[in-house]
Design an enzyme around this catalytic site. Structure first.
Site, PDB file in Angstrom:
ATOM      1  NE  ARG A 234       3.013 -21.575 -32.654  1.00 33.39           N
ATOM      2  CZ  ARG A 234       1.818 -21.679 -33.200  1.00 33.39           C
ATOM      3  NH1 ARG A 234       0.784 -21.943 -32.429  1.00 33.39           N
ATOM      4  NH2 ARG A 234       1.665 -21.526 -34.492  1.00 33.39           N
TER       5      ARG A 234
ATOM      6  N   GLY B  62       4.403 -19.268 -40.033  1.00 33.03           N
ATOM      7  CA  GLY B  62       3.123 -19.728 -39.504  1.00 33.03           C
ATOM      8  C   GLY B  62       2.912 -21.204 -39.744  1.00 33.03           C
TER       9      GLY B  62
ATOM     10  CB  CYS C  25       3.470  -7.838 -30.674  1.00 36.83           C
ATOM     11  SG  CYS C  25       3.135  -8.449 -29.009  1.00 36.83           S
TER      12      CYS C  25
HETATM   13  C1  LIG Z   1       5.905 -17.648 -26.915  1.00 37.23           C
HETATM   14  C2  LIG Z   1       5.915 -16.797 -28.139  1.00 37.23           C
HETATM   15  C3  LIG Z   1       6.536 -15.559 -28.104  1.00 37.23           C
HETATM   16  C4  LIG Z   1       6.581 -14.758 -29.252  1.00 37.23           C
HETATM   17  N1  LIG Z   1       7.244 -13.580 -29.206  1.00 37.23           N
HETATM   18  C5  LIG Z   1       7.386 -12.847 -30.351  1.00 37.23           C
HETATM   19  C6  LIG Z   1       8.207 -11.678 -30.389  1.00 37.23           C
HETATM   20  O1  LIG Z   1       8.820 -11.291 -29.387  1.00 37.23           O
HETATM   21  N2  LIG Z   1       8.280 -11.003 -31.553  1.00 37.23           N
HETATM   22  C7  LIG Z   1       7.629 -11.419 -32.688  1.00 37.23           C
HETATM   23  O2  LIG Z   1       7.740 -10.780 -33.736  1.00 37.23           O
HETATM   24  N3  LIG Z   1       6.860 -12.524 -32.677  1.00 37.23           N
HETATM   25  C8  LIG Z   1       6.749 -13.246 -31.560  1.00 37.23           C
HETATM   26  N4  LIG Z   1       6.033 -14.417 -31.583  1.00 37.23           N
HETATM   27  C9  LIG Z   1       5.441 -14.866 -32.842  1.00 37.23           C
HETATM   28  C10 LIG Z   1       6.413 -15.795 -33.598  1.00 37.23           C
HETATM   29  O3  LIG Z   1       7.564 -15.083 -33.970  1.00 37.23           O
HETATM   30  C11 LIG Z   1       5.741 -16.383 -34.855  1.00 37.23           C
HETATM   31  O4  LIG Z   1       5.388 -15.329 -35.695  1.00 37.23           O
HETATM   32  C12 LIG Z   1       4.513 -17.206 -34.515  1.00 37.23           C
HETATM   33  O5  LIG Z   1       4.729 -18.051 -33.408  1.00 37.23           O
HETATM   34  C13 LIG Z   1       4.060 -18.051 -35.715  1.00 37.23           C
HETATM   35  O6  LIG Z   1       5.058 -18.987 -36.051  1.00 37.23           O
HETATM   36  P1  LIG Z   1       4.935 -20.554 -35.661  1.00 37.23           P
HETATM   37  O7  LIG Z   1       3.625 -21.031 -36.180  1.00 37.23           O
HETATM   38  O8  LIG Z   1       6.114 -21.181 -36.365  1.00 37.23           O
HETATM   39  O9  LIG Z   1       5.035 -20.631 -34.169  1.00 37.23           O
HETATM   40  C14 LIG Z   1       5.959 -15.198 -30.450  1.00 37.23           C
HETATM   41  C15 LIG Z   1       5.330 -16.437 -30.473  1.00 37.23           C
HETATM   42  C16 LIG Z   1       5.312 -17.243 -29.356  1.00 37.23           C
HETATM   43  C17 LIG Z   1       4.650 -18.590 -29.425  1.00 37.23           C
END
Ligand SMILES: Cc1cc2nc3c(=O)[nH]c(=O)nc-3n(C[C@H](O)[C@H](O)[C@H](O)COP(=O)(O)O)c2cc1C
Length: 336
Positions: free
Chosen positions: A225, A201, A100
């Site tokens: 996302r 990612g 985080c």
């Molecule tokens: C709105 C939002 C909230 C997130 N909350 C968390 C969380 O609570 N715990 C966590 O490990 N990652 C959290 N992430 C990160 C995502 O789990 C992920 O690692 C990150 O979005 C990259 O993946 P993506 O490119 O598929 O979105 C969050 C991401 C977003 C966009």
């Protein structure tokens, strides 16, 4: 896919997402083929102090299984204690957040800040692994910043300390959610460890998932996302990995039908006012790219009555279906 005795159908998992991936969204993702889902990050401090709001976050529904409860914190003893409290909710696994980037989290030495102190990270993992009977997963970023890429080392330490799987979000903390994820680090982690690796990612399309699995050798992909307003993405990835064919995204009216399922589910799970509020962002995502959607969004976002919102969405879906089925130009626009 089998990890530490935990059976999962498919190789695409829903990312933990605070403020987005609540029980409603998790059930939607599971029912559309996600192999695994995670709760939003939950504070170990809040759990140890028995904060009622934090304890509430441990709740999930049977339809979500397999589900991991994700906790964060910096103190090994508290994290062990928090894991025991979380384990009482009977999740399929506990996930440890070392990724985080939020200032209020890293300022306390938790989340991605733990990547700057791998000996504490090891202590946290050991403390949690010895405290609970369920598998423990670890979620990391590439590192704190470009000068401190530690994912391989952190993954090896995690494995050594008893973690059953490691998720790698291929961005540094300083990138937050900007720039491109550098999947090279996922491949490096995969070569370094023997426990399963979940790559994460920038997976937005079926082809991205296929490419990440192929290029990095990771065992599963995690989608955040890319699943906004598109829970069917998980089934599409599943089908692609089974057949090699990329199926089409659902038609606009079919997407709205899924959005309405999501809405009805939210109304069953949440207080009606909360459901209406929470669903606004999801409706925005479901309607992305649809003709005249800007006007419809403006209207439904100002409404507080769920049945009115659903009626407009139903009418809009009928209009879009007709538009799809009628060949030739569509002259009439949608009227609410
Ligand atoms: C709105 C939002 C909230 C997130 N909350 C968390 C969380 O609570 N715990 C966590 O490990 N990652 C959290 N992430 C990160 C995502 O789990 C992920 O690692 C990150 O979005 C990259 O993946 P993506 O490119 O598929 O979105 C969050 C991401 C977003 C966009």
């Amino acid at each position: 896919m089998e990890v530490a005795g935990l059976h999962m159908e498919g190789r695409a998992v829903l990312a933990p997402m605070a403020g987005v991936a609540d029980s409603t969204f998790r059930i939607m993702a599971r029912s559309h083929g996600a192999a695994l889902v995670f709760t939003e990050l939950i504070s170990s401090d809040g759990l140890v102090r028995q904060n009622p709001k934090t304890l509430e976050m441990l709740h999930f529904f049977p339809e979500e299984r397999p589900v991991g409860i994700q906790i964060f914190g910096r103190d090994p003893r508290d994290m062990g204690e928090a894991a025991v409290i979380a384990a009482r909710a009977l999740p399929d696994l506990i996930d440890l957040n070392f990724g985080c980037p939020a200032r209020k989290v890293v300022k306390k030495g938790a989340g991605a800040a733990v990547l700057k102190d791998l000996s504490t990270m090891e202590k946290i993992i050991r403390s949690v692994v010895s405290a609970v009977d369920v598998p423990v997963f670890v979620k990391i970023r590439s590192g704190w910043d470009a000068e401190h890429i530690v994912a391989e080392e952190a993954a090896l330490i995690s494995q050594e300390a008893g973690a059953s799987a490691v998720t790698v979000h291929a961005r540094t903390r300083s990138m937050a959610f900007k720039g491109h994820a550098d999947w090279g680090i996922i491949g490096k982690v995969k070569s370094a460890v023997t426990i399963p690796v979940i790559g994460n990612g920038d997976v937005f399309f079926v082809e991205d998932a296929g490419r990440m699995l192929k290029e990095t050798g990771c065992d599963m992909v995690m989608i955040g996302r890319g699943a906004y307003g598109r829970p069917w993405l998980f089934r599409m990835i599943h089908d692609f990995l089974e057949t090699g064919a990329v199926t089409e995204e659902p038609a606009f009216d079919e997407r709205i039908a899924v959005c309405l399922d999501h809405y009805r589910l939210a109304l069953r799970i949440l207080h009606p006012n909360r459901a209406v509020r929470e669903m606004r962002k999801h409706i925005g995502w479901y309607l992305r790219g649809m003709p005249e959607s800007h006007r419809i969004k403006q209207t439904v976002f100002s409404m507080d009555d769920s049945s009115e919102v659903m009626r407009i969405l139903e009418d809009y879906a009928r209009y879009l279906k007709k538009r799809r089925e009628d060949s030739g130009p569509m002259t009439e626009s949608f009227t609410m």
